[in-house]
Design an enzyme around this catalytic site. Structure first.
Site, mmCIF file in Angstrom:
data_model
loop_
_atom_site.group_PDB
_atom_site.id
_atom_site.type_symbol
_atom_site.label_atom_id
_atom_site.label_comp_id
_atom_site.label_asym_id
_atom_site.label_seq_id
_atom_site.Cartn_x
_atom_site.Cartn_y
_atom_site.Cartn_z
ATOM 1 N N ASP A 54 0.862 -1.188 0.000
ATOM 2 C CA ASP A 54 0.000 0.000 0.000
ATOM 3 C C ASP A 54 0.896 1.234 0.000
ATOM 4 O OD1 ASP A 54 -1.997 1.849 0.291
ATOM 5 O OD2 ASP A 54 -2.936 0.895 2.025
ATOM 6 N N ASP B 44 -2.283 2.419 -6.469
ATOM 7 C CA ASP B 44 -1.394 2.539 -5.311
ATOM 8 C C ASP B 44 -1.375 1.289 -4.424
ATOM 9 O OD1 ASP B 44 -3.950 2.821 -4.353
ATOM 10 O OD2 ASP B 44 -3.522 4.545 -3.072
ATOM 11 N N GLU B 45 -1.960 0.186 -4.907
ATOM 12 C CA GLU B 45 -1.949 -1.053 -4.136
ATOM 13 C C GLU B 45 -1.652 -2.241 -5.049
ATOM 14 O OE1 GLU B 45 -4.970 -1.235 -0.566
ATOM 15 O OE2 GLU B 45 -5.996 -0.495 -2.358
#
Length: 203
Positions: A9, A104-105
């Site tokens: 993350d 973003d993950e």
């Protein structure tokens, strides 16, 4: 089980990307706005701690943002996409498999090593991404994707409390049950508000 999952993350991703692109922003509060510059869609930790909510209409928070000396920026999706690809490229070096979950993950499939070895691997991945890309990440590791999410939540809470750097590996039973008892059921990945209400009613 011969493998485990790691949730990667990227922290405050759009704001972190802006800080990599413009080092003068490091240490300053940063808020990134939506396409029409109407709402806050990304916040640095300082802006979050000041209480500015996600999706806040910027005109309602102008005074607070100005008072804290925040840099308020238009979004730059070309930059964020490029930074995301760089992060994923680094992550692939340590993964058996990589699943891009969002910009973003990502989920990594990792060998099922001893917990201490997984913790060392998580710390190494975090350092490598920070060194080569400049973006801070958290790493949560568990035997399932849901438990990897739980591990990330715990790593996030521990970091905010000053106990770690955002990496956490789920323990085995009975410590795992103790960990889960501290996690609000509504925070579990895949549980919506209606199901949360039903689960609370059932105790």
């Amino acid at each position: 089980m011969d493998h485990v999952y790691a949730l990667i993350d990227c922290e405050n991703f759009y704001a972190s990307c802006e800080r990599v692109f413009d080092p003068s922003l490091r240490g300053k509060p940063v808020a990134v706005l939506s396409n029409n510059d109407g709402c806050v869609i990304a916040r640095s930790e300082e802006v979050k701690q000041a209480g500015v909510p996600m999706g806040a209409p910027v005109f309602k928070w102008d005074e607070e943002l100005e008072a804290m000396g925040a840099e308020v920026l238009s979004s730059n999706y070309a930059l964020y996409g490029d930074m995301s690809r760089r992060v994923h490229s680094i992550l692939e070096e340590d993964a058996l498999e990589l699943e891009r979950y969002s910009i973003d993950e990502a989920f990594l499939t990792l060998p099922a090593l001893e917990r201490k070895e997984l913790q060392r691997l998580a710390d190494r991945v975090r350092r490598k991404v920070r060194q080569h890309v400049g973006v801070p990440i958290r790493v949560g590791i568990g035997p399932t994707k849901t438990l990897a999410k739980v591990a990330d939540l715990n790593g996030k809470a521990r970091k905010r409390a000053g106990w770690g750097k955002g990496t956490y590996v789920c323990p085995a039973e009975p410590k795992l049950e103790s960990l889960l008892k501290r996690v609000p059921v509504g925070d579990i990945w895949g549980i919506g508000s209606a199901y949360e209400k039903t689960l609370h009613e059932k105790g």
